[in-house]
Motif scaffolding. Structure first.
Motif, short mmCIF file in Angstrom:
data_model
loop_
_atom_site.label_atom_id
_atom_site.label_comp_id
_atom_site.label_asym_id
_atom_site.label_seq_id
_atom_site.Cartn_x
_atom_site.Cartn_y
_atom_site.Cartn_z
N GLN A 158 0.82 -1.21 0.00
CA GLN A 158 0.00 0.00 0.00
C GLN A 158 0.86 1.26 0.00
O GLN A 158 0.51 2.26 -0.63
N LYS A 159 1.97 1.22 0.69
CA LYS A 159 2.88 2.37 0.71
C LYS A 159 3.48 2.59 -0.67
O LYS A 159 3.62 3.73 -1.14
N ILE A 160 3.85 1.51 -1.34
CA ILE A 160 4.43 1.61 -2.67
C ILE A 160 3.40 2.15 -3.66
O ILE A 160 3.72 2.99 -4.51
N LEU A 161 2.15 1.71 -3.56
CA LEU A 161 1.10 2.21 -4.43
C LEU A 161 0.90 3.72 -4.26
O LEU A 161 0.70 4.45 -5.23
N CYS A 162 0.96 4.17 -3.02
CA CYS A 162 0.72 5.59 -2.73
C CYS A 162 1.87 6.48 -3.19
O CYS A 162 1.64 7.63 -3.57
N GLU A 163 3.08 5.95 -3.15
CA GLU A 163 4.27 6.79 -3.36
C GLU A 163 4.82 6.73 -4.78
O GLU A 163 5.76 7.47 -5.11
N ASN A 164 4.25 5.89 -5.64
CA ASN A 164 4.85 5.66 -6.95
C ASN A 164 3.85 5.77 -8.10
O ASN A 164 2.63 5.59 -7.91
N THR A 165 4.36 6.05 -9.29
CA THR A 165 3.55 6.09 -10.50
C THR A 165 3.28 4.66 -10.97
O THR A 165 3.96 3.71 -10.54
N PRO A 166 2.32 4.47 -11.89
CA PRO A 166 2.08 3.11 -12.43
C PRO A 166 3.34 2.46 -12.99
O PRO A 166 3.57 1.27 -12.78
N ARG A 167 4.15 3.24 -13.69
CA ARG A 167 5.36 2.66 -14.27
C ARG A 167 6.32 2.21 -13.16
O ARG A 167 6.92 1.13 -13.25
N GLN A 168 6.47 3.02 -12.13
CA GLN A 168 7.35 2.65 -11.01
C GLN A 168 6.82 1.43 -10.27
O GLN A 168 7.59 0.57 -9.83
N ARG A 169 5.50 1.34 -10.13
CA ARG A 169 4.90 0.17 -9.47
C ARG A 169 5.19 -1.10 -10.26
O ARG A 169 5.53 -2.14 -9.69
N LEU A 170 5.02 -1.03 -11.58
CA LEU A 170 5.30 -2.20 -12.43
C LEU A 170 6.76 -2.60 -12.32
O LEU A 170 7.09 -3.79 -12.29
N HIS B 84 1.10 -18.33 -6.47
CA HIS B 84 -0.08 -17.57 -6.02
C HIS B 84 -0.56 -16.67 -7.15
O HIS B 84 -0.47 -15.44 -7.07
N PRO B 85 -1.10 -17.24 -8.24
CA PRO B 85 -1.46 -16.44 -9.43
C PRO B 85 -2.57 -15.43 -9.19
O PRO B 85 -2.52 -14.32 -9.74
N THR B 86 -3.58 -15.77 -8.38
CA THR B 86 -4.67 -14.83 -8.13
C THR B 86 -4.17 -13.59 -7.39
O THR B 86 -4.50 -12.45 -7.74
N PHE B 87 -3.35 -13.82 -6.38
CA PHE B 87 -2.75 -12.73 -5.61
C PHE B 87 -1.88 -11.87 -6.53
O PHE B 87 -1.92 -10.63 -6.48
N THR B 88 -1.10 -12.52 -7.40
CA THR B 88 -0.20 -11.81 -8.30
C THR B 88 -0.97 -10.93 -9.28
O THR B 88 -0.62 -9.76 -9.51
N MET B 89 -2.03 -11.47 -9.87
CA MET B 89 -2.81 -10.71 -10.85
C MET B 89 -3.47 -9.49 -10.20
O MET B 89 -3.56 -8.41 -10.81
N ALA B 90 -3.90 -9.64 -8.96
CA ALA B 90 -4.51 -8.51 -8.25
C ALA B 90 -3.50 -7.38 -8.06
O ALA B 90 -3.83 -6.19 -8.20
N ARG B 91 -2.25 -7.74 -7.77
CA ARG B 91 -1.23 -6.71 -7.58
C ARG B 91 -0.89 -6.03 -8.91
O ARG B 91 -0.65 -4.82 -8.96
N LEU B 92 -0.89 -6.81 -10.00
CA LEU B 92 -0.62 -6.22 -11.32
C LEU B 92 -1.70 -5.22 -11.70
O LEU B 92 -1.41 -4.15 -12.26
N ARG B 93 -2.95 -5.55 -11.42
CA ARG B 93 -4.04 -4.62 -11.72
C ARG B 93 -3.89 -3.33 -10.91
O ARG B 93 -4.15 -2.23 -11.41
N GLU B 94 -3.46 -3.49 -9.66
CA GLU B 94 -3.26 -2.31 -8.81
C GLU B 94 -2.16 -1.40 -9.36
O GLU B 94 -2.22 -0.18 -9.18
N CYS B 95 -1.19 -1.98 -10.02
CA CYS B 95 -0.09 -1.18 -10.58
C CYS B 95 -0.60 -0.17 -11.60
O CYS B 95 -0.04 0.91 -11.75
N LEU B 96 -1.66 -0.53 -12.32
CA LEU B 96 -2.12 0.29 -13.44
C LEU B 96 -3.14 1.35 -13.03
O LEU B 96 -3.50 2.21 -13.82
N ARG B 97 -3.59 1.30 -11.78
CA ARG B 97 -4.56 2.28 -11.34
C ARG B 97 -3.90 3.66 -11.17
O ARG B 97 -2.79 3.78 -10.71
N ARG B 98 -4.67 4.67 -11.53
CA ARG B 98 -4.18 6.05 -11.38
C ARG B 98 -4.41 6.54 -9.96
O ARG B 98 -5.37 6.15 -9.30
#
Length: 314
Positions: free
Chosen positions: A271-283, A300-314
């Motif tokens: 959550q800290k990384i999501l707040c502090e970084n841009t989508p590109r930095q998150r990826l 853990h593919p389901t967990f992984t895919m959820a984190r990837l989707r979070e990377c792309l959120r603005r």
């Protein structure tokens, strides 16, 4: 040719009750106090202080050599001929420890109670279910003055392996004493990739046992500009990424018995990384974690895919 010079004049090493593992690097202003705090221990049984100096560029090494000459029956000195880095230096020092029990005291911290070892050893000698002990630690300034704070407030009386899995270290390394274990001589390679060595070691050496608290404030943790907590890997997003990586490796090491808890810790830092970084930095962050431990994410593919989707959120 050996890359490490070793000075060992300790008699009867087979009778050692405790080995104290001390790593040093640029600790010239503090290391004599750290060593004297160990040498002042009153223990019914012999102990050795194993010091490994990581090719310090200041006078740390000279101070250690001088004190070893004064106390050859207590101090065993390891002198690498090149800089190893903190993890390799610690690995080397731990591998040389020969006591029934092992304790830590880094070269910029200090033990403040002469009966610290005696109290902790007594607990382990009388409780076979206990694999290690800890106690409260005072925080001090670079000059050695008390800050009026403890490293952790309200330490629990007992900690299980899962109880050690916290966002922050549950107690300070200078308070930890544990039963010697074969894993000391074959530390996992993944330790080289994590910054939170203390938390990794606590979990590795606890095993399936229990840790118990010994009453008393018996060591001091020195906060100063040259300390490891002031390096770049312990600040900002880098800090959170290294903590995530720690729990991925721990989960794998423990055969995925604690995945739920490790995922909770992952999300706390994520959550800290999501707040502090841009989508590109998150990826970039999630890609870096995947490269270090791909097996965990593939498991853990389901967990992984959820984190990837979070990377792309603005």
């Amino acid at each position: 040719m050996s890359v490490v010079e070793e000075i060992d004049q300790i008699p009867h090493p087979e009778r050692l009750m405790v080995s104290i593992c001390m790593i040093t690097f640029r600790h010239e202003a503090f290391v004599e106090e750290a060593i004297q705090g160990v040498l002042s221990q009153e223990l019914e049984g012999s102990f050795e202080l194993v010091i490994s100096d990581d090719m310090s560029p200041d006078s740390t090494r000279a101070i250690c050599i001088e004190l070893q000459k004064r106390h050859p029956e207590k101090i065993r000195l390891l002198l690498p001929k090149k800089n190893l880095g903190m993890t390799r230096n610690l690995e080397q020092a731990l591998d040389k420890c020969r006591g029934k029990y092992v304790a830590f005291c880094e070269g910029d911290d200090v033990w403040t109670d002469p009966f610290k070892l005696a109290k902790q050893v007594m607990l382990l000698e009388t409780d076979a279910t206990c694999t290690g002990t800890y106690h409260e630690t005072r925080m001090i300034t670079e000059a050695g003055e008390s800050t009026g704070r403890l490293f952790r407030e309200d330490l629990p009386d007992k900690l299980t392996l899962e109880g050690l899995m916290l966002k922050h270290s549950p107690f300070h390394t200078s308070s930890f004493l544990f039963r010697a274990s074969p894993i000391m001589h074959a530390l996992p390679v993944w330790l080289l990739h994590v910054a939170s060595l203390d938390m990794a070691l606590f979990t590795l050496f606890t095993g399936e046992g229990l840790l118990r608290k010994v009453e008393g404030v018996m060591s001091s943790y020195r906060k100063h500009p040259g300390g490891i907590t002031n390096t770049s890997i312990n600040n900002g997003s880098s800090y959170h990424l290294h903590r995530i990586l720690l729990w991925l490796f721990i989960d794998r090491h423990l055969n995925y018995q604690y995945t739920v808890r490790c995922q909770e810790l992952f999300l706390d830092h994520w959550q800290k990384i999501l707040c502090e970084n841009t989508p590109r930095q998150r990826l970039r962050s999630i890609r870096g974690l995947f490269r270090k431990n791909p097996g965990w994410f593939l498991r853990h593919p389901t967990f992984t895919m959820a984190r990837l989707r979070e990377c792309l959120r603005r």
